[in-house]
Motif scaffolding. Structure first.
Motif, mmCIF file in Angstrom:
data_model
loop_
_atom_site.group_PDB
_atom_site.id
_atom_site.type_symbol
_atom_site.label_atom_id
_atom_site.label_comp_id
_atom_site.label_asym_id
_atom_site.label_seq_id
_atom_site.Cartn_x
_atom_site.Cartn_y
_atom_site.Cartn_z
ATOM 1 N N MET A 1 -12.315 28.503 34.092
ATOM 2 C CA MET A 1 -13.265 27.625 34.801
ATOM 3 C C MET A 1 -14.349 27.137 33.851
ATOM 4 N N ALA A 2 -14.569 25.813 33.805
ATOM 5 C CA ALA A 2 -15.607 25.270 32.926
ATOM 6 C C ALA A 2 -16.976 25.779 33.370
ATOM 7 N N ALA A 3 -17.857 26.010 32.384
ATOM 8 C CA ALA A 3 -19.176 26.578 32.677
ATOM 9 C C ALA A 3 -19.915 25.742 33.710
ATOM 10 N N GLY A 4 -20.542 26.412 34.670
ATOM 11 C CA GLY A 4 -21.367 25.717 35.662
ATOM 12 C C GLY A 4 -20.570 25.012 36.735
ATOM 13 N N LEU A 5 -19.245 25.240 36.773
ATOM 14 C CA LEU A 5 -18.444 24.534 37.781
ATOM 15 C C LEU A 5 -17.846 25.507 38.795
ATOM 16 N N ASP A 6 -18.659 26.452 39.197
ATOM 17 C CA ASP A 6 -18.232 27.425 40.194
ATOM 18 C C ASP A 6 -19.155 27.224 41.396
ATOM 19 N N PHE A 7 -18.671 26.520 42.424
ATOM 20 C CA PHE A 7 -19.575 26.080 43.487
ATOM 21 C C PHE A 7 -19.509 26.998 44.704
ATOM 22 N N VAL A 8 -20.653 27.132 45.384
ATOM 23 C CA VAL A 8 -20.667 28.000 46.564
ATOM 24 C C VAL A 8 -20.171 27.256 47.801
ATOM 25 N N ASP A 9 -20.328 25.929 47.808
ATOM 26 C CA ASP A 9 -19.856 25.172 48.973
ATOM 27 C C ASP A 9 -19.552 23.720 48.579
ATOM 28 N N LEU A 10 -18.981 22.977 49.543
ATOM 29 C CA LEU A 10 -18.574 21.593 49.252
ATOM 30 C C LEU A 10 -19.759 20.664 48.971
ATOM 31 N N PRO A 11 -20.898 20.796 49.700
ATOM 32 C CA PRO A 11 -22.021 19.909 49.388
ATOM 33 C C PRO A 11 -22.521 20.074 47.944
ATOM 34 N N SER A 12 -22.564 21.315 47.434
ATOM 35 C CA SER A 12 -23.051 21.467 46.049
ATOM 36 C C SER A 12 -22.028 20.913 45.068
ATOM 37 N N LEU A 13 -20.748 21.032 45.409
ATOM 38 C CA LEU A 13 -19.715 20.430 44.553
ATOM 39 C C LEU A 13 -19.861 18.901 44.548
ATOM 40 N N SER A 14 -20.056 18.310 45.732
ATOM 41 C CA SER A 14 -20.204 16.846 45.815
ATOM 42 C C SER A 14 -21.409 16.369 45.012
ATOM 43 N N ALA A 15 -22.505 17.122 45.097
ATOM 44 C CA ALA A 15 -23.707 16.730 44.351
ATOM 45 C C ALA A 15 -23.415 16.732 42.853
ATOM 46 N N ALA A 16 -22.652 17.725 42.389
ATOM 47 C CA ALA A 16 -22.322 17.779 40.955
ATOM 48 C C ALA A 16 -21.435 16.608 40.560
ATOM 49 N N VAL A 17 -20.497 16.237 41.441
ATOM 50 C CA VAL A 17 -19.608 15.102 41.126
ATOM 51 C C VAL A 17 -20.442 13.815 41.014
ATOM 52 N N HIS A 18 -21.442 13.678 41.902
ATOM 53 C CA HIS A 18 -22.242 12.445 41.877
ATOM 54 C C HIS A 18 -23.026 12.287 40.578
ATOM 55 N N SER A 19 -23.331 13.397 39.914
ATOM 56 C CA SER A 19 -24.081 13.253 38.647
ATOM 57 C C SER A 19 -23.193 13.592 37.440
ATOM 58 N N CYS A 20 -21.879 13.639 37.644
ATOM 59 C CA CYS A 20 -20.960 14.075 36.583
ATOM 60 C C CYS A 20 -20.852 13.039 35.456
ATOM 61 N N ARG A 21 -20.875 13.555 34.224
ATOM 62 C CA ARG A 21 -20.631 12.710 33.047
ATOM 63 C C ARG A 21 -19.629 13.401 32.124
ATOM 64 N N ARG A 22 -18.675 14.121 32.728
ATOM 65 C CA ARG A 22 -17.733 14.898 31.921
ATOM 66 C C ARG A 22 -16.698 14.029 31.202
#
Ligand code: URA
Length: 214
Positions: A1-22
């Motif tokens: 698992m890439a660092a910092g990409l272990d989410f507790v729920d779907l909303p926090s995952l969505s928020a990370a996708v919205h600011s993703c620059r991977r």
């Protein structure tokens, strides 16, 4: 698992996708498209990547392919409220070109985490890109569409991509049959649940009923 990409729920995952620059798509997109649907969905649908409409609205399958997907779901008694819909890529590739291996690699932790959080009973793989990512080394979509495949404890059903059927009307019939196969699978799961529940319910003999209620 890439660092910092272990989410507790779907909303926090969505928020990370919205600011993703991977990957570079994070710079060319208009809106990221993490996916929509209830966290407890029985069915997870995985498409390829957002198109132009999805890129503008931030929602998956809102264009012509999405309308067809809605009809196919309706045909087996389901609606969007019953499914979680996402894509292999969460950002639109320029000019809707095919996803590149580096983009798929960069984006896949989000999909893995969505699968882990939702734990769907069945994952529908829409088209060859979703099939290649989640069932690598398996046969082509033309051989596997409509079949139930279990891998690492997850049940998958590859189906033709609705956009492919819009492009090639000969695929419309097989696509409808693919969705019938999905319904048949869900019906079998429901039936097995009913049988197991009935087996677990003690049946009282008449004299026992009298003891209880007489
Ligand atoms: N096609 C896809 O694979 N995904 C979308 O979200 C829209 C069209």
């Amino acid at each position: 698992m890439a660092a910092g990409l272990d989410f507790v729920d779907l909303p926090s995952l969505s928020a990370a996708v919205h600011s993703c620059r991977r990957c570079p798509l994070g710079h060319s997109r208009t809106k990221a498209v993490p996916g929509v649907g209830p966290a407890g969905a029985r069915i997870m649908i995985v498409g390829e990547a957002p198109g132009q409409n999805e890129d503008q609205q931030g929602e998956p399958f809102v264009g012509a392919a999405g309308k067809l997907l809605d009809q196919l779901l309706g045909g087996i008694g389901l609606s969007r409220a019953d499914v979680f819909i996402t894509n292999i890529l969460k950002c639109r590739p320029p000019s809707n070109r095919d996803p590149q291996p580096l983009e798929v690699e960069a984006c896949s932790p989000y999909l893995e985490q969505q699968q882990r959080l939702i734990k769907p009973e069945v994952v529908l793989l829409l088209g060859r890109h979703a099939l290649a990512r989640l069932l690598p080394g398996y046969e082509s979509i033309s051989r596997l569409h409509g079949k139930v495949i279990v891998k690492d404890g997850v049940t998958y059903i590859p189906v033709y991509h609705p956009a492919a059927a819009l492009y090639n009307s000969f695929l419309m019939g097989p696509l409808g049959q693919d969705f019938n196969a999905v319904k048949a699978y869900l019906d079998r799961v429901d039936e097995r649940r009913r049988v197991l529940a009935a087996a677990a319910t003690p049946v009282l003999k008449p004299e026992e009923q009298l003891t209880l209620f007489g």
